[in-house]
Design an enzyme around this catalytic site. Structure first.
Site, PDB file in Angstrom:
ATOM      1  N   MET A  30     -17.128 -13.645   3.419  1.00  0.00           N
ATOM      2  CA  MET A  30     -16.086 -14.630   3.125  1.00  0.00           C
ATOM      3  C   MET A  30     -16.724 -15.990   2.815  1.00  0.00           C
ATOM      4  O   MET A  30     -16.056 -17.023   2.897  1.00  0.00           O
ATOM      5  CB  MET A  30     -15.114 -14.744   4.301  1.00  0.00           C
ATOM      6  CG  MET A  30     -14.381 -13.420   4.538  1.00  0.00           C
ATOM      7  SD  MET A  30     -12.774 -13.616   5.308  1.00  0.00           S
ATOM      8  CE  MET A  30     -13.234 -14.337   6.866  1.00  0.00           C
ATOM      9  N   GLY A  31     -18.014 -15.994   2.501  1.00  0.00           N
ATOM     10  CA  GLY A  31     -18.666 -17.246   2.137  1.00  0.00           C
ATOM     11  C   GLY A  31     -18.982 -18.106   3.351  1.00  0.00           C
ATOM     12  O   GLY A  31     -19.038 -17.596   4.473  1.00  0.00           O
ATOM     13  N   HIS A  37     -25.442 -14.140   7.674  1.00  0.00           N
ATOM     14  CA  HIS A  37     -25.225 -13.531   6.352  1.00  0.00           C
ATOM     15  C   HIS A  37     -26.562 -13.316   5.636  1.00  0.00           C
ATOM     16  O   HIS A  37     -26.785 -12.265   5.017  1.00  0.00           O
ATOM     17  CB  HIS A  37     -24.375 -14.441   5.463  1.00  0.00           C
ATOM     18  CG  HIS A  37     -22.979 -14.681   5.957  1.00  0.00           C
ATOM     19  ND1 HIS A  37     -22.530 -15.922   6.337  1.00  0.00           N
ATOM     20  CD2 HIS A  37     -21.926 -13.848   6.105  1.00  0.00           C
ATOM     21  CE1 HIS A  37     -21.260 -15.843   6.693  1.00  0.00           C
ATOM     22  NE2 HIS A  37     -20.864 -14.605   6.568  1.00  0.00           N
ATOM     23  N   LYS A 149     -22.271  -7.945  14.727  1.00  0.00           N
ATOM     24  CA  LYS A 149     -21.517  -8.985  15.439  1.00  0.00           C
ATOM     25  C   LYS A 149     -20.027  -8.647  15.433  1.00  0.00           C
ATOM     26  O   LYS A 149     -19.340  -8.832  16.430  1.00  0.00           O
ATOM     27  CB  LYS A 149     -21.736 -10.338  14.784  1.00  0.00           C
ATOM     28  CG  LYS A 149     -21.054 -11.412  15.564  1.00  0.00           C
ATOM     29  CD  LYS A 149     -20.951 -12.696  14.810  1.00  0.00           C
ATOM     30  CE  LYS A 149     -19.767 -13.445  15.322  1.00  0.00           C
ATOM     31  NZ  LYS A 149     -18.726 -13.575  14.321  1.00  0.00           N
ATOM     32  N   VAL A 176     -27.389 -12.063  14.426  1.00  0.00           N
ATOM     33  CA  VAL A 176     -28.304 -13.210  14.421  1.00  0.00           C
ATOM     34  C   VAL A 176     -27.703 -14.290  15.320  1.00  0.00           C
ATOM     35  O   VAL A 176     -26.508 -14.560  15.261  1.00  0.00           O
ATOM     36  CB  VAL A 176     -28.493 -13.744  12.985  1.00  0.00           C
ATOM     37  CG1 VAL A 176     -29.326 -15.018  12.984  1.00  0.00           C
ATOM     38  CG2 VAL A 176     -29.140 -12.675  12.119  1.00  0.00           C
ATOM     39  N   SER A 185     -21.881 -18.047  13.472  1.00  0.00           N
ATOM     40  CA  SER A 185     -20.588 -17.729  12.862  1.00  0.00           C
ATOM     41  C   SER A 185     -20.077 -18.927  12.084  1.00  0.00           C
ATOM     42  O   SER A 185     -20.303 -20.074  12.484  1.00  0.00           O
ATOM     43  CB  SER A 185     -19.575 -17.375  13.960  1.00  0.00           C
ATOM     44  OG  SER A 185     -18.258 -17.452  13.460  1.00  0.00           O
TER      45      SER A 185
HETATM   46  P1  AMP Z   1     -17.782 -12.860   7.224  1.00  0.00           P
HETATM   47  O1  AMP Z   1     -18.191 -13.758   6.109  1.00  0.00           O
HETATM   48  O2  AMP Z   1     -17.554 -13.564   8.518  1.00  0.00           O
HETATM   49  O3  AMP Z   1     -16.670 -11.912   6.847  1.00  0.00           O
HETATM   50  O4  AMP Z   1     -19.053 -11.936   7.500  1.00  0.00           O
HETATM   51  C1  AMP Z   1     -19.631 -11.164   6.480  1.00  0.00           C
HETATM   52  C2  AMP Z   1     -20.583 -10.194   7.100  1.00  0.00           C
HETATM   53  O5  AMP Z   1     -21.606 -10.904   7.799  1.00  0.00           O
HETATM   54  C3  AMP Z   1     -19.915  -9.275   8.111  1.00  0.00           C
HETATM   55  O6  AMP Z   1     -20.411  -7.955   7.950  1.00  0.00           O
HETATM   56  C4  AMP Z   1     -20.329  -9.862   9.424  1.00  0.00           C
HETATM   57  O7  AMP Z   1     -20.371  -8.913  10.478  1.00  0.00           O
HETATM   58  C5  AMP Z   1     -21.712 -10.371   9.111  1.00  0.00           C
HETATM   59  N1  AMP Z   1     -22.116 -11.423  10.050  1.00  0.00           N
HETATM   60  C6  AMP Z   1     -21.409 -12.524  10.409  1.00  0.00           C
HETATM   61  N2  AMP Z   1     -22.068 -13.227  11.347  1.00  0.00           N
HETATM   62  C7  AMP Z   1     -23.215 -12.553  11.606  1.00  0.00           C
HETATM   63  C8  AMP Z   1     -24.321 -12.762  12.492  1.00  0.00           C
HETATM   64  N3  AMP Z   1     -24.384 -13.819  13.315  1.00  0.00           N
HETATM   65  N4  AMP Z   1     -25.317 -11.863  12.489  1.00  0.00           N
HETATM   66  C9  AMP Z   1     -25.276 -10.779  11.664  1.00  0.00           C
HETATM   67  N5  AMP Z   1     -24.264 -10.526  10.799  1.00  0.00           N
HETATM   68  C10 AMP Z   1     -23.243 -11.398  10.776  1.00  0.00           C
END
Ligand code: AMP
Length: 281
Positions: A30-31, A37, A149, A176, A185
């Site tokens: 989601m950017g 990421h 996560k 991470v 996050s």
């Molecule tokens: P999001 O942009 O929040 O939808 O996350 C996109 C992807 O990045 C998802 O598969 C999340 O699980 C992964 N992600 C988000 N935060 C972390 C993190 N701290 N460590 C590893 N992967 C992450």
């Protein structure tokens, strides 16, 4: 690196890559990209020939009153970061491209979504599964990477992909963390400095929980008690949304911890809702 905003354009790029015999990888995001990421993207870079990162803040996975409007957006930095990681194409559609009309079709996974975040955020996983199914159909990757996560999301998406026979290998990457243990996050940006000081309590509490499971296989109730105590001591402004000890595959609550479990929790801290989990084998 190509930046494509329309479904036709990304399809055409992927088609060319596939014709050239290249395997296709996808990292959906989601950017507001951060080190979590980028670790996913770097792993994916090693695991396919033609890597697509999607950047789309998906409105259908946010509930009423959630943070869709305020969700952090940083497209320019995200594109620079992707370029830096050797991404081949970024797919960044608008809402009008992904949902030209109100969709009448929803992809819904039962059971696995009735617990943890699913029980707290009605409709959230329908939004996630539907958008991931659309992305799988648009990009048609051989492999896609998701973060541990969001453990429930990983399990749910994997099951959706299996149930619907998507020819996609769903792979995971470890969480991470910041130096003090807080899972990185996009939503950490909502924390005030005082809340940020309290935020590591969530992972600290999960580690306390992990430690006693490893030491003496206590009941799930006891594990949650340990976790709650650490949170109230270290994050007095936090409000625990849930803390559960679940089976890693079915996500059902377990009563005893004499087998592999995932301990997962969500904590409200000010405007942020933090989630985290640990697995104990
Ligand atoms: P999001 O942009 O929040 O939808 O996350 C996109 C992807 O990045 C998802 O598969 C999340 O699980 C992964 N992600 C988000 N935060 C972390 C993190 N701290 N460590 C590893 N992967 C992450």
């Amino acid at each position: 690196m190509e930046v494509e905003k329309t479904i036709d354009a990304i399809r055409s790029r992927v088609r060319d890559a596939r014709r050239a015999g290249r395997t296709i990888g996808l990292v959906p995001t989601m950017g507001a990209l951060h080190t979590g990421h980028y670790s996913l993207i770097r792993t994916a870079r090693e695991g396919c020939d033609y890597l697509v990162v999607s950047i789309f803040v998906n409105p259908t996975q946010f509930g009423p009153g959630e943070d869709y409007a305020n969700y952090p957006r940083s497209m320019d930095e995200d594109l620079a970061g992707c370029e830096n990681c050797g991404v081949d194409a970024v797919f960044a559609p608008g809402v009008e491209d992904m949902y030209p009309e109100k969709p009448l079709t929803t992809v819904s996974v039962s059971r696995l979504t009735e617990t943890l975040c699913g029980s707290r955020r009605p409709g959230h996983f329908d939004g996630v599964c539907t958008v991931v199914a659309k992305l799988f159909n648009i990009v048609q990757p051989d492999r896609a990477w998701f973060g541990t996560k969001d453990y429930q999301q990983l399990v749910v998406v994997r099951r959706m992909s299996e149930d619907l026979n998507f020819p996609v290998e769903v792979l995971s990457c470890p969480t991470v963390r910041e130096q003090d243990g807080l899972a990185v996050s996009s939503r950490n940006a909502y924390l005030t400095s005082d809340e940020r000081r309290q935020a590591p309590a969530l992972y600290a509490a999960l580690q306390d929980a992990r430690r006693i499971v490893e030491q003496k296989h206590p009941s799930a109730e006891e594990v949650i008690d340990v976790l709650r105590r650490r949170i109230s001591a270290d994050a007095p402004d936090g409000k625990l949304d849930y803390a559960q000890v679940v089976d890693p595959h079915t996500l059902k609550d377990v009563e005893e911890t004499d087998r592999p479990v995932v301990i997962a929790a969500a904590l409200y801290l000010g405007k942020a809702r933090l989630i985290d989990n640990v697995r104990v084998d």
